[in-house]
Design a protein around this motif. Structure first.
Motif, PDB file in Angstrom:
ATOM      1  N   GLU A   1      50.479  50.088  30.596  1.00 25.05           N
ATOM      2  CA  GLU A   1      49.131  50.171  30.027  1.00 25.05           C
ATOM      3  C   GLU A   1      48.214  49.083  30.597  1.00 25.05           C
ATOM      4  N   SER A   2      48.108  49.096  31.904  1.00 30.00           N
ATOM      5  CA  SER A   2      47.258  48.121  32.575  1.00 30.00           C
ATOM      6  C   SER A   2      46.539  48.784  33.737  1.00 30.00           C
ATOM      7  N   ARG A   3      45.641  48.015  34.363  1.00 27.43           N
ATOM      8  CA  ARG A   3      44.890  48.515  35.507  1.00 27.43           C
ATOM      9  C   ARG A   3      45.745  48.572  36.776  1.00 27.43           C
ATOM     10  N   ALA A   4      47.003  48.205  36.682  1.00 27.47           N
ATOM     11  CA  ALA A   4      47.877  48.192  37.846  1.00 27.47           C
ATOM     12  C   ALA A   4      48.098  49.578  38.433  1.00 27.47           C
ATOM     13  N   PHE A   5      47.795  50.635  37.655  1.00 28.76           N
ATOM     14  CA  PHE A   5      47.968  51.993  38.180  1.00 28.76           C
ATOM     15  C   PHE A   5      47.183  52.196  39.467  1.00 28.76           C
ATOM     16  N   ARG A   6      45.990  51.603  39.545  1.00 26.03           N
ATOM     17  CA  ARG A   6      45.162  51.790  40.737  1.00 26.03           C
ATOM     18  C   ARG A   6      45.864  51.292  41.996  1.00 26.03           C
ATOM     19  N   VAL A   7      46.673  50.257  41.859  1.00 30.04           N
ATOM     20  CA  VAL A   7      47.392  49.727  43.019  1.00 30.04           C
ATOM     21  C   VAL A   7      48.455  50.715  43.477  1.00 30.04           C
ATOM     22  N   LEU A   8      49.141  51.343  42.527  1.00 26.26           N
ATOM     23  CA  LEU A   8      50.128  52.369  42.893  1.00 26.26           C
ATOM     24  C   LEU A   8      49.442  53.503  43.647  1.00 26.26           C
ATOM     25  N   TRP A   9      48.308  53.942  43.121  1.00 24.72           N
ATOM     26  CA  TRP A   9      47.559  55.039  43.738  1.00 24.72           C
ATOM     27  C   TRP A   9      47.129  54.663  45.155  1.00 24.72           C
TER      28      TRP A   9
ATOM     29  N   GLU B   1      44.405  39.818  41.209  1.00 20.24           N
ATOM     30  CA  GLU B   1      43.049  40.344  41.095  1.00 20.24           C
ATOM     31  C   GLU B   1      42.906  41.647  41.892  1.00 20.24           C
ATOM     32  N   SER B   2      42.493  42.679  41.193  1.00 16.70           N
ATOM     33  CA  SER B   2      42.444  44.016  41.783  1.00 16.70           C
ATOM     34  C   SER B   2      41.595  44.084  43.051  1.00 16.70           C
ATOM     35  N   GLY B   3      40.398  43.500  43.013  1.00 16.44           N
ATOM     36  CA  GLY B   3      39.526  43.555  44.184  1.00 16.44           C
ATOM     37  C   GLY B   3      40.137  42.900  45.395  1.00 16.44           C
ATOM     38  N   PHE B   4      40.777  41.752  45.197  1.00 11.86           N
ATOM     39  CA  PHE B   4      41.397  41.037  46.309  1.00 11.86           C
ATOM     40  C   PHE B   4      42.609  41.801  46.838  1.00 11.86           C
ATOM     41  N   ILE B   5      43.384  42.376  45.928  1.00 11.00           N
ATOM     42  CA  ILE B   5      44.543  43.173  46.346  1.00 11.00           C
ATOM     43  C   ILE B   5      44.086  44.355  47.199  1.00 11.00           C
TER      44      ILE B   5
ATOM     45  N   TYR C   1      31.854  46.474  48.975  1.00 13.63           N
ATOM     46  CA  TYR C   1      30.977  46.131  47.859  1.00 13.63           C
ATOM     47  C   TYR C   1      31.545  46.658  46.548  1.00 13.63           C
ATOM     48  N   TYR C   2      31.973  47.909  46.539  1.00 15.91           N
ATOM     49  CA  TYR C   2      32.481  48.503  45.307  1.00 15.91           C
ATOM     50  C   TYR C   2      33.767  47.836  44.813  1.00 15.91           C
ATOM     51  N   LEU C   3      34.550  47.273  45.715  1.00 14.57           N
ATOM     52  CA  LEU C   3      35.773  46.584  45.303  1.00 14.57           C
ATOM     53  C   LEU C   3      35.451  45.424  44.373  1.00 14.57           C
ATOM     54  N   TYR C   4      34.310  44.796  44.584  1.00 15.71           N
ATOM     55  CA  TYR C   4      33.913  43.653  43.759  1.00 15.71           C
ATOM     56  C   TYR C   4      32.946  44.060  42.649  1.00 15.71           C
ATOM     57  N   TYR C   5      32.158  45.092  42.901  1.00 13.84           N
ATOM     58  CA  TYR C   5      31.245  45.616  41.886  1.00 13.84           C
ATOM     59  C   TYR C   5      32.008  46.089  40.652  1.00 13.84           C
ATOM     60  N   SER C   6      33.171  46.687  40.862  1.00 14.97           N
ATOM     61  CA  SER C   6      33.936  47.297  39.775  1.00 14.97           C
ATOM     62  C   SER C   6      34.152  46.333  38.613  1.00 14.97           C
ATOM     63  N   GLU C   7      34.642  45.143  38.899  1.00 18.66           N
ATOM     64  CA  GLU C   7      34.926  44.202  37.826  1.00 18.66           C
ATOM     65  C   GLU C   7      33.900  43.081  37.738  1.00 18.66           C
ATOM     66  N   GLY C   8      32.956  43.050  38.695  1.00 17.35           N
ATOM     67  CA  GLY C   8      31.919  42.036  38.650  1.00 17.35           C
ATOM     68  C   GLY C   8      30.692  42.489  37.882  1.00 17.35           C
ATOM     69  N   SER C   9      30.306  43.769  38.002  1.00 18.74           N
ATOM     70  CA  SER C   9      29.106  44.283  37.342  1.00 18.74           C
ATOM     71  C   SER C   9      29.395  45.412  36.352  1.00 18.74           C
ATOM     72  N   LEU C  10      30.279  46.327  36.724  1.00 21.46           N
ATOM     73  CA  LEU C  10      30.532  47.502  35.886  1.00 21.46           C
ATOM     74  C   LEU C  10      31.410  47.196  34.678  1.00 21.46           C
ATOM     75  N   GLN C  11      32.497  46.485  34.901  1.00 22.38           N
ATOM     76  CA  GLN C  11      33.479  46.263  33.836  1.00 22.38           C
ATOM     77  C   GLN C  11      32.967  45.395  32.674  1.00 22.38           C
ATOM     78  N   PRO C  12      32.224  44.300  32.912  1.00 17.99           N
ATOM     79  CA  PRO C  12      31.839  43.419  31.793  1.00 17.99           C
ATOM     80  C   PRO C  12      31.093  44.099  30.650  1.00 17.99           C
ATOM     81  N   PRO C  13      29.989  44.848  30.890  1.00 20.33           N
ATOM     82  CA  PRO C  13      29.330  45.475  29.740  1.00 20.33           C
ATOM     83  C   PRO C  13      30.194  46.526  29.050  1.00 20.33           C
ATOM     84  N   LEU C  14      31.041  47.211  29.812  1.00 24.02           N
ATOM     85  CA  LEU C  14      31.953  48.178  29.204  1.00 24.02           C
ATOM     86  C   LEU C  14      32.952  47.474  28.289  1.00 24.02           C
TER      87      LEU C  14
END
Length: 234
Positions: A13-21, A74-78, A105-118
Motif C-alpha cells: 500500500e505505497s507508491r512503490a507500485f509505480r517503480v514496478l510498472w 524518492e520516486s522522482g529521483f528513482i 519536468y513531470y517527474l518532479y512536478y508529480s510530488e512537487g506541485s500536484l501531490q501537496p494540495p491533494l
C-alpha cells in the motif's frame, strides 16, 4: 557487459507500485524485497537499514563486477536514474530533447506541485470524519474547512485543470502523444484524486480517459500482479 541486480524494497500500500510498472515496461529484471506496514500504518523499522528515512519506494542497484551497491530513494529521483541509465532505446524517454525535458519536468512536478494540495485535502477530509467530541469537533472542522477553502481546494482544481488540458493537447498522453515515464509517474496522484472524490469523469474527461488507457499497457497488468502477490491492493 551484464546488467546490475536491481532490488525494489517494496512496501505494501505505497507508491512503490509505480517503480514496478516502470521496470516492467522497460523489461528489466528485478527482485522484490517485501515489507509490511505496522498497525499504525507506518513503514517497519527494517526499511531504515536500507535508507535512513525508511520510506518507500527505495531501490538498490548492485554492480555484479564490483559488488558496489547504489541506494536510490524518492520516486522522482528513482525514475530519473532508471530512465537515464536503462532506457537507451527511448521506450519511455523521448528521442526529441524538448519532449524529453517535459518528461523530466513531470517527474518532479508529480510530488512537487500536484501531490501537496491533494495530500492536504485528504488530511482535511480525515479531520471531518474523525470521531472528535463536540465542541472540539466543530472547531476542528471549521478550521479544516477554512484551510480547504482558502488554499488546497482551489489549488487542487488548478493542478487538475492543468493536467487535463495538457492531456487534451497531447493526443491523450502527457507528452508528445505517446506513453512515457511521465504517464507512469502521474498515475498514482491522479488515480488517488479520483478515488478520494476530488475529481470525477465529468469534470476531467481527459484525465479519466487517460487513466483507463494507460492501464491497458501489458506492463501495468504484469506489475499489478506482482504487487498483489506482495500485499498490494487495487
Amino acid at each position: 557487459m551484464s546488467l546490475p541486480i536491481i532490488r525494489v524494497h517494496w512496501l505494501n500500500e505505497s507508491r512503490a507500485f509505480r517503480v514496478l510498472w516502470l521496470l516492467d515496461h522497460l523489461n528489466l529484471a528485478y527482485e522484490i524485497i517485501p515489507y509490511k506496514r505496522d498497525e499504525g500504518f507506518r513503514a517497519p523499522d527494517e526499511l531504515r537499514k536500507v535508507h535512513p528515512l525508511g520510506r518507500a519506494p527505495i531501490i538498490t542497484i548492485e554492480d555484479k563486477t564490483t559488488n558496489k551497491i547504489k541506494t536510490l530513494a524518492e520516486s522522482g529521483f528513482i525514475f530519473h536514474h532508471i530512465l537515464q541509465n536503462f532506457d537507451k532505446s527511448n521506450i519511455l524517454n523521448n528521442p526529441n530533447p524538448d519532449a524529453n525535458d517535459q518528461i523530466e519536468y513531470y517527474l518532479y512536478y508529480s510530488e512537487g506541485s500536484l501531490q501537496p494540495p491533494l495530500m492536504i485535502e485528504f488530511l482535511l477530509s480525515m479531520v471531518n470524519k474523525a470521531p472528535i467530541p463536540f465542541p472540539i469537533s466543530w472547531v476542528a472542522r471549521k478550521v479544516a474547512g477554512t484551510i480547504s477553502e482558502k488554499y488546497s481546494r482551489g489549488e487542487t482544481k488548478n493542478q487538475l485543470d492543468f493536467v487535463d488540458s495538457e492531456i487534451s493537447k497531447n493526443n491523450g498522453y502527457l507528452v508528445d502523444g505517446r506513453f512515457s515515464g511521465a504517464d507512469i509517474m502521474l498515475s498514482f496522484p491522479l488515480e488517488m484524486a479520483f478515488q478520494r472524490g476530488f475529481a470525477n469523469a465529468d469534470q476531467y474527461p481527459n484525465i479519466d480517459k487517460w487513466l483507463k488507457k494507460i492501464k491497458t499497457e501489458k506492463s501495468y497488468s504484469v506489475a499489478k500482479q506482482k504487487a498483489v502477490d506482495h500485499g498490494g491492493k487495487f
